[in-house]
Design an enzyme around this catalytic site. Sequence first.
Site, PDB file in Angstrom:
ATOM      1  N   LYS A   1      31.117  -0.620   9.781  1.00  0.00           N
ATOM      2  CA  LYS A   1      31.853   0.615  10.127  1.00  0.00           C
ATOM      3  C   LYS A   1      32.940   0.887   9.094  1.00  0.00           C
ATOM      4  O   LYS A   1      33.160   2.016   8.693  1.00  0.00           O
ATOM      5  CB  LYS A   1      32.483   0.427  11.516  1.00  0.00           C
ATOM      6  CG  LYS A   1      32.633   1.689  12.309  1.00  0.00           C
ATOM      7  CD  LYS A   1      33.056   1.398  13.736  1.00  0.00           C
ATOM      8  CE  LYS A   1      31.891   1.449  14.708  1.00  0.00           C
ATOM      9  NZ  LYS A   1      32.302   1.256  16.100  1.00  0.00           N
TER      10      LYS A   1
ATOM     11  N   ASN B   1      36.183   8.810  28.454  1.00  0.00           N
ATOM     12  CA  ASN B   1      35.891   7.377  28.380  1.00  0.00           C
ATOM     13  C   ASN B   1      37.056   6.604  28.990  1.00  0.00           C
ATOM     14  O   ASN B   1      38.041   7.199  29.410  1.00  0.00           O
ATOM     15  CB  ASN B   1      35.603   6.945  26.928  1.00  0.00           C
ATOM     16  CG  ASN B   1      36.769   7.249  26.014  1.00  0.00           C
ATOM     17  OD1 ASN B   1      37.852   6.708  26.195  1.00  0.00           O
ATOM     18  ND2 ASN B   1      36.557   8.132  25.048  1.00  0.00           N
TER      19      ASN B   1
ATOM     20  N   PHE C   1      40.033   1.613  14.257  1.00  0.00           N
ATOM     21  CA  PHE C   1      39.765   0.594  15.266  1.00  0.00           C
ATOM     22  C   PHE C   1      38.262   0.619  15.526  1.00  0.00           C
ATOM     23  O   PHE C   1      37.620   1.657  15.351  1.00  0.00           O
ATOM     24  CB  PHE C   1      40.520   0.907  16.576  1.00  0.00           C
ATOM     25  CG  PHE C   1      41.937   0.391  16.575  1.00  0.00           C
ATOM     26  CD1 PHE C   1      42.898   0.963  15.769  1.00  0.00           C
ATOM     27  CD2 PHE C   1      42.305  -0.672  17.393  1.00  0.00           C
ATOM     28  CE1 PHE C   1      44.202   0.494  15.755  1.00  0.00           C
ATOM     29  CE2 PHE C   1      43.609  -1.154  17.400  1.00  0.00           C
ATOM     30  CZ  PHE C   1      44.556  -0.569  16.579  1.00  0.00           C
TER      31      PHE C   1
ATOM     32  N   LYS D   1      32.162  27.428  36.504  1.00  0.00           N
ATOM     33  CA  LYS D   1      31.686  26.162  37.073  1.00  0.00           C
ATOM     34  C   LYS D   1      30.156  26.202  37.252  1.00  0.00           C
ATOM     35  O   LYS D   1      29.634  27.181  37.804  1.00  0.00           O
ATOM     36  CB  LYS D   1      32.382  25.942  38.422  1.00  0.00           C
ATOM     37  CG  LYS D   1      32.106  24.584  39.002  1.00  0.00           C
ATOM     38  CD  LYS D   1      32.770  24.410  40.345  1.00  0.00           C
ATOM     39  CE  LYS D   1      32.237  23.146  40.987  1.00  0.00           C
ATOM     40  NZ  LYS D   1      32.426  23.139  42.430  1.00  0.00           N
TER      41      LYS D   1
ATOM     42  N   ASP E   1      33.809  13.181  12.805  1.00  0.00           N
ATOM     43  CA  ASP E   1      34.425  11.853  12.728  1.00  0.00           C
ATOM     44  C   ASP E   1      35.785  12.029  12.044  1.00  0.00           C
ATOM     45  O   ASP E   1      35.858  12.235  10.826  1.00  0.00           O
ATOM     46  CB  ASP E   1      33.524  10.890  11.946  1.00  0.00           C
ATOM     47  CG  ASP E   1      34.014   9.460  12.079  1.00  0.00           C
ATOM     48  OD1 ASP E   1      35.241   9.231  11.953  1.00  0.00           O
ATOM     49  OD2 ASP E   1      33.178   8.566  12.332  1.00  0.00           O
TER      50      ASP E   1
HETATM   51  N1  CTP Z   1      36.764   7.842  15.355  1.00  0.00           N
HETATM   52  C1  CTP Z   1      37.193   9.087  14.972  1.00  0.00           C
HETATM   53  N2  CTP Z   1      36.438  10.184  15.277  1.00  0.00           N
HETATM   54  C2  CTP Z   1      35.288  10.061  15.960  1.00  0.00           C
HETATM   55  C3  CTP Z   1      34.839   8.774  16.362  1.00  0.00           C
HETATM   56  C4  CTP Z   1      35.637   7.679  16.063  1.00  0.00           C
HETATM   57  O1  CTP Z   1      38.260   9.207  14.359  1.00  0.00           O
HETATM   58  N3  CTP Z   1      34.572  11.126  16.238  1.00  0.00           N
HETATM   59  C5  CTP Z   1      37.566   6.670  14.963  1.00  0.00           C
HETATM   60  C6  CTP Z   1      38.185   5.920  16.119  1.00  0.00           C
HETATM   61  O2  CTP Z   1      39.496   6.395  16.374  1.00  0.00           O
HETATM   62  C7  CTP Z   1      38.213   4.496  15.581  1.00  0.00           C
HETATM   63  C8  CTP Z   1      36.995   4.428  14.693  1.00  0.00           C
HETATM   64  O3  CTP Z   1      36.677   5.759  14.363  1.00  0.00           O
HETATM   65  O4  CTP Z   1      39.321   4.247  14.761  1.00  0.00           O
HETATM   66  C9  CTP Z   1      35.789   3.759  15.281  1.00  0.00           C
HETATM   67  O5  CTP Z   1      35.542   4.258  16.574  1.00  0.00           O
HETATM   68  P1  CTP Z   1      34.288   3.721  17.393  1.00  0.00           P
HETATM   69  O6  CTP Z   1      34.178   4.484  18.647  1.00  0.00           O
HETATM   70  O7  CTP Z   1      34.327   2.228  17.479  1.00  0.00           O
HETATM   71  O8  CTP Z   1      33.135   4.042  16.368  1.00  0.00           O
HETATM   72  P2  CTP Z   1      32.092   5.170  16.310  1.00  0.00           P
HETATM   73  O9  CTP Z   1      32.224   5.863  15.022  1.00  0.00           O
HETATM   74  O10 CTP Z   1      32.195   6.026  17.512  1.00  0.00           O
HETATM   75  O11 CTP Z   1      30.753   4.348  16.267  1.00  0.00           O
HETATM   76  P3  CTP Z   1      29.851   3.755  17.479  1.00  0.00           P
HETATM   77  O12 CTP Z   1      30.239   4.503  18.708  1.00  0.00           O
HETATM   78  O13 CTP Z   1      28.493   4.027  17.019  1.00  0.00           O
HETATM   79  O14 CTP Z   1      30.171   2.299  17.542  1.00  0.00           O
END
Ligand code: CTP
Length: 398
Positions: free
Chosen positions: A337, A208, A323, A286, A304
Amino acid sequence: MAPGNRVLLIISGGIAAYKSLELIRLLKKSGIDVSPVMTPSAAEFVTPLSVSALSGEKVYTSLFDLTDEAEMGHIQLSRVADLVVVAPATAHLMARAAQGQADDLATTVLLATDTPVLMAPAMNVRMWDHPATQRNCEQLVRDGVQFVGPNKGSMACGEYGSGRMAEPSEICQAVQARLTTGPLTGKKIVVTSGPTHEPIDPVRYIANRSSGAQGTALAVALRDLGADVTFVTGPADVAPPQGVRVVSVQTAFEMQLAVSEALPADAAIFAAAVSDFRIAQPNSSKIKKDGDAAPQLEFALNPDILAGIAQLQDGRPGLVVGFAAETDDVIAHATAKRSRKGCDWIVANDVRPDTGIMGGTENAVTLITASGSESWPRMSKTAVAQALAQRIADTLSE
Ligand code: CTP
């Protein structure tokens, strides 16, 4: 000994060792006590007698000196100071320290110490620029070593370039800055940062646009308030900060493992943009084009990391901060969240492409806590990090 004002000064064998005498004088003048350790080659450049006379202390030189060991063993020596300073740090000493060698008193002390280490490299420009030295330097930064210099200038060998030891006054200033304690002194904080890379095959990955800038600024701000920071970073665009423990990872699974290995901690801040998905079965070779058919990739959900730590029954950090990168209904989504993941605070930001926030230098955040939300004006990521670090310090000291 007044707490917080003793330096263990390791002098290694380079021509810049003569500047260590001036460094000792300046440190003493600033009220800093100096316990000197000299390598045998340092003693070829300056005499232990001069070092002892200026520091007013015994000079330790040998790992195998029976008197030295009886008076102050090398392990005890590594613990007497609030900061270990290596000036000059030669290429050879840096190489041995980067490898964790313990073949003389100086490197043994460096391996045994649990106090912060500040190195002032000094060497010929080609030696400094050599990939091996740069590799050693990177490794030392990853191990939490901080550096002052080297500077550019003319050298004793007649060449010009980078490698000249920082001036004694600069080193003295750097020492003073590190000996100053802050509101987060003694607090352990884990920060995640940057994107993760999830492999598709050995040459391709899912990623990303996270640059790691906000997480890096946060680690710097926490470090500057005195925190002991473990910085777990994915492959980011910005270089990791000095003076923190850096753990580099690629995937979400690796990040999860590194975070749990960094616990226990007083606080954990999750600024990483973790990929929510990975390829269920990355190809070991590959993936080749197969006529006109596009490959079908099967995704799997990543763990997560934030939710896992926030919901720990045992060993949960006292403060868990997430965040939330959102593109619409920022506050509503981020508030949901926060309760879904179980963290204490969520720092929400609007990452719509027209905001220029993702990958940019500024951020506009809303801090969501149990008592409501607070929108901060748009400011630099550094300013956001400093305000957040101060808020963390206030909360941890309550
Ligand atoms: N995060 C994490 N592990 C993941 C996804 C997210 O620790 N697999 C943490 C990120 O570091 C951030 C928070 O969760 O502090 C929210 O990340 P975000 O990408 O905004 O949320 P998602 O859980 O991915 O939700 P969505 O993509 O549906 O908005």
